[in-house]
Enzyme design. Structure first.
Site, PDB file in Angstrom:
ATOM      1  N   SER A 119       0.716  -1.194  -0.190  1.00  0.00           N
ATOM      2  CA  SER A 119       0.396   0.468   0.044  1.00  0.00           C
ATOM      3  C   SER A 119       1.065   1.337   0.136  1.00  0.00           C
ATOM      4  O   SER A 119       0.774   2.570  -0.316  1.00  0.00           O
ATOM      5  CB  SER A 119      -1.155   0.128   1.117  1.00  0.00           C
ATOM      6  OG  SER A 119      -0.154  -0.651   2.564  1.00  0.00           O
TER       7      SER A 119
ATOM      8  N   ASN B  39      -5.256   6.446  -1.426  1.00  0.00           N
ATOM      9  CA  ASN B  39      -4.746   6.935   0.068  1.00  0.00           C
ATOM     10  C   ASN B  39      -3.579   7.642  -0.661  1.00  0.00           C
ATOM     11  O   ASN B  39      -3.927   8.602   0.713  1.00  0.00           O
ATOM     12  CB  ASN B  39      -3.345   5.467   0.091  1.00  0.00           C
ATOM     13  CG  ASN B  39      -4.132   4.461   0.927  1.00  0.00           C
ATOM     14  OD1 ASN B  39      -5.068   4.819   0.847  1.00  0.00           O
ATOM     15  ND2 ASN B  39      -2.970   3.133   0.666  1.00  0.00           N
TER      16      ASN B  39
END
Ligand code: NAI
Length: 712
Positions: free
Chosen positions: A427, A498
């Protein structure tokens, strides 16, 4: 070429709906005209005693109305009159001299279900693809061709409301139980049974549209009694308001239309059309229709101009939370999976997690016992790469640590076939960094799933500058085969989702620094339309994980991504969110969320709370997100505003009725957005400085999407 063909079967007209060149049947204007001509024929040809309506498609009965035609409505009156035309057509069907049997195999949705409700008899097959529903609320509308009138009459008020307000699909068996269909049969005998029923209806040995919903005390009290109904309707209104926070007017309008169905037939249909017209003009409807077109276009888009090879065998490294989640969705899609972890205990835990996820689907009857058994068998575990010799794709989901990622890339490349692709689910680590350990970086890319994998619809596919186009195309195709909405984004810290989430969460933290209350911020953002507020989200994600990802973005983008003092203090105090039962909220022993944990305030530099205007909270958080989204577009992280809107809605729950951050900025006007950002920047901090793209668009009076016509 016509969509409807008729063959005669000894006095019974068998009508087959098979829209030429389409995978599903859609009721377009042209199809409506064919129906009108057909009804004429059924009425006037005395040799026809009854008819059967069926589909020529393998898994679509009727998918609904043609939504592109909705774009032509410029006024409420136009949409209302389209609804009235639908009424006239289906009234005609209902009262034809020749009874019509709906023989339903495949999805029967929206206008398709409304059509079958006007038929004299409904038979559904027990085929897995046979589902019935009225999904119109998902595009900011409700069934406008008599659905809000005929559905309550057919299945009763409570079931009708449930179907109309949620838009969910009902399977054949449930449809039979609720009286939505009269019979369920095997697909092989559908035509035969339908023709037989048509004969019986014509002969009068069977009553047209006989009520078949169950009786019982609750039905008598709540569906068939005016006092009971008013209680049900009141409750439905209360719940709808609470759930939608007033952001989805079509839900309330649908309840009004259903309610009107109990006050005279003409009145009911008139109200349905009037309210439908009104709803068709709401901004919510416009944005939800945009999202519908945007996701449809995205799904159809060819990537890289190459036909990718299918993934038959998948290897997953790391049988933890994400690895097991990916394994479960892959098995559901029929992919053979090898799940590798460092030791047998962890492999065992991963396999147990896969079993639990599949078990949940069995319990909810989404799959049969046989499918459950088959899917479980598709997933095997290993500690030593056994079985990796034949995999087409490897997804690594090991610890978020570059050295570990490098080690597994080297190891796995030594055992997989030459053509195999290696994807990372990282991520935060740039894919190009991970690819440094690869012998063939052109076959390495990112596949960023969101947690929990089985629920979150989005997948970010991240090629590096050297990833080959067919590798990207293969990852996109595989993601789609898992049912994911896939956006291709560029390799930069935070990728897309994100990256835009960070300033939003930081701003919530900055509001805490300034003295806002935790629940006031969450409540304001829920009212804005997010499914949960930022602090609830942080508790869910895990404060440690969020802080780590935030630190990486801070390092990459500097001051404007600086974490709040509040967040630093709270993470510094060892709070980890829901998983540690110590976050912004209190959690009981089962993990159920309670009230704000007020002891958090004592950790903050500013311990006193003061009221903040809702609008200020909303503007600060949402504009911080939207401004960053504009930067990602400018930098080419997302390929288009369309992808950016889809990513925000499906990745972080940006309010769907606002269309996404780019649509939201268009609705406000880019110049207004810039003005608001400049004001915030002057009042608070330079982090609000509008992005160059927004400034230049404002100067040129540009928009992200065309103001008129089909948006994408
Ligand atoms: P996790 O800690 O639940 O699972 C990691 C697993 O990898 C563990 O079972 C561990 O034993 C195994 N592992 C470690 N070294 C290994 C090796 N050399 N060979 C084989 N297995 C090894 O972590 P989680 O949450 O599943 O995260 C995995 C990856 O997914 C990380 O890169 C993370 O950043 C990413 N990710 C996590 C999300 C989340 O919300 N948890 C969301 C999206 C991505």
């Amino acid at each position: 070429m016509s969509a409807l063909t008729v063959t005669m079967d000894d006095g019974i007209a068998v009508i087959v709906f098979d829209a030429p060149g389409e995978s599903v049947n859609i009721i377009s204007r042209a199809v409506k005209n064919e129906f009108i001509a057909l009804f004429q024929q059924l009425e006037s040809d005395a040799s026809i005693r009854a008819a059967v309506l069926m589909s020529g498609k393998p898994d679509s009965f009727v998918a609904g109305a043609d939504i592109e035609e909705f774009l032509e409505w410029k006024t409420a009156a136009q949409a209302e009159s389209a609804s009235r035309e639908g009424h006239a057509l289906l009234d005609r069907l209902e009262t034809l001299r020749t009874p019509v049997v709906a023989a339903i195999n495949g999805a029967c949705l929206g206008g398709g279900l409304e059509t079958s409700l006007a038929c004299a008899w409904r038979i559904a097959t027990d085929h897995a693809k046979t589902v019935l529903g009225v999904p119109e609320v998902q595009i900011g509308l409700f069934p406008g061709a008599g659905g809000t009138q005929r559905l309550p009459r057919t299945v009763g008020l409570r079931v009708a409301l449930d179907m109309i307000l949620t838009g969910k699909n009902v399977r054949a068996r449930k449809a039979l139980q609720t009286g939505l269909v009269h019979e369920v049969v095997h697909p092989a005998i559908l035509r035969e049974v339908a023709v037989q029923r048509a004969r019986e209806l014509a002969a009068g040995t069977r009553k047209r549209n006989a009520r078949s919903r169950p009786g019982g005390m609750r039905t008598v009290l709540l569906d068939d009694n005016p006092v009971g109904r008013s209680v049900v309707l009141r409750k439905a209104r209360e719940q709808a308001l609470k759930k939608t926070r007033g952001n989805y007017p079509a839900v309330l309008a649908a309840i009004d239309a259903v309610s009107a169905s109990f006050h005279g037939r003409d009145h009911g249909f008139r109200e349905e059309a009037r309210l439908f017209g009104e709803m068709a003009m709401t901004p919510q409807c416009r944005e939800l229709i945009f999202l519908f077109f945007a996701t449809t276009a995205l799904k159809k888009e060819a990537i890289g101009g190459v036909a990718p090879a299918p993934v038959e065998r998948l290897g997953i490294l790391g049988a933890g939370f994400m690895g097991s989640g990916i394994a479960a969705v892959a098995a559901q899609a029929g992919t053979m999976v090898r799940l590798k972890d460092a030791d047998l205990v962890r492999v065992g835990k991963g396999l147990a997690a896969v079993r639990d996820l599949l078990q949940e689907r069995l319990t909810r009857r989404h799959i049969t016992r046989q499918e459950f058994a088959d899917q479980r068998l598709l997933v095997g575990g290993t500690v030593d790469y056994a079985g990796f010799g034949g995999v087409d794709l490897v997804i690594e989901a090991v610890f978020e640590d570059l050295a570990v990622k490098h080690a597994v890339v080297r190891e796995v490349e030594a055992v997989v076939p030459e053509w195999a692709v290696v994807a990372s689910n990282t991520s935060t680590i740039p894919i190009a960094r991970i690819a440094e350990a690869s012998r063939r970086p052109e076959r390495v890319l990112g596949m960023h799933f969101f947690s929990p994998v089985h629920r979150m619809p989005l997948l970010e596919v991240i090629p590096t500058p050297v990833t080959r186009p067919e590798v990207t195309a293969g990852a996109v195709a595989f993601g789609r085969s898992l049912g994911k909405t896939v956006i291709v984004v560029n390799d930069a810290p935070g990728f897309y989702v994100n990256r835009i989430l960070a300033p939003y969460l930081n701003e919530a933290g900055a509001l805490l620094d300034a003295g806002a209350a935790i629940d006031a911020v969450d409540d304001a953002m829920e009212r804005f339309g997010f499914p949960v507020g930022p602090f609830t989200l942080l508790d869910e994600v895990g404060l440690d994980i969020a802080a780590r990802s935030g630190a990486i973005l801070h390092e990459a983008f500097g001051e404007r991504m600086a974490p709040s003092q509040a967040m630093r203090a709270i993470v510094g105090a060892g709070r980890s969110g829901r998983k540690g039962k110590s976050g912004f909220y209190l959690y009981d022993e089962n993990g159920k969320k309670g009230a704000v944990d007020s002891s958090v305030y004592a950790l903050l530099p500013n311990a006193t709370r003061s009221p903040f205007p809702v609008e200020e909270i909303q503007q600060r958080c949402a504009l911080a997100l939207a401004n960053e989204a504009a930067r990602t577009l400018e930098e080419g992280i997302v390929r288009s505003s369309r992808d950016g809107d889809i990513g925000a809605v499906f990745g972080i729950g940006f309010p769907p009725f606002r269309g996404g951050p780019f649509r939201w900025m268009d609705a406000m006007g880019v110049a207004k957005v810039v003005e608001a950002l400049e004001e915030l920047s002057a009042r608070y901090a330079p982090r609000f400085t509008p992005s160059d793209l927004l400034v230049s668009m404002a100067r040129r009076e540009e928009r992200f999407y065309p103001a008129e016509g089909k948006p994408v």
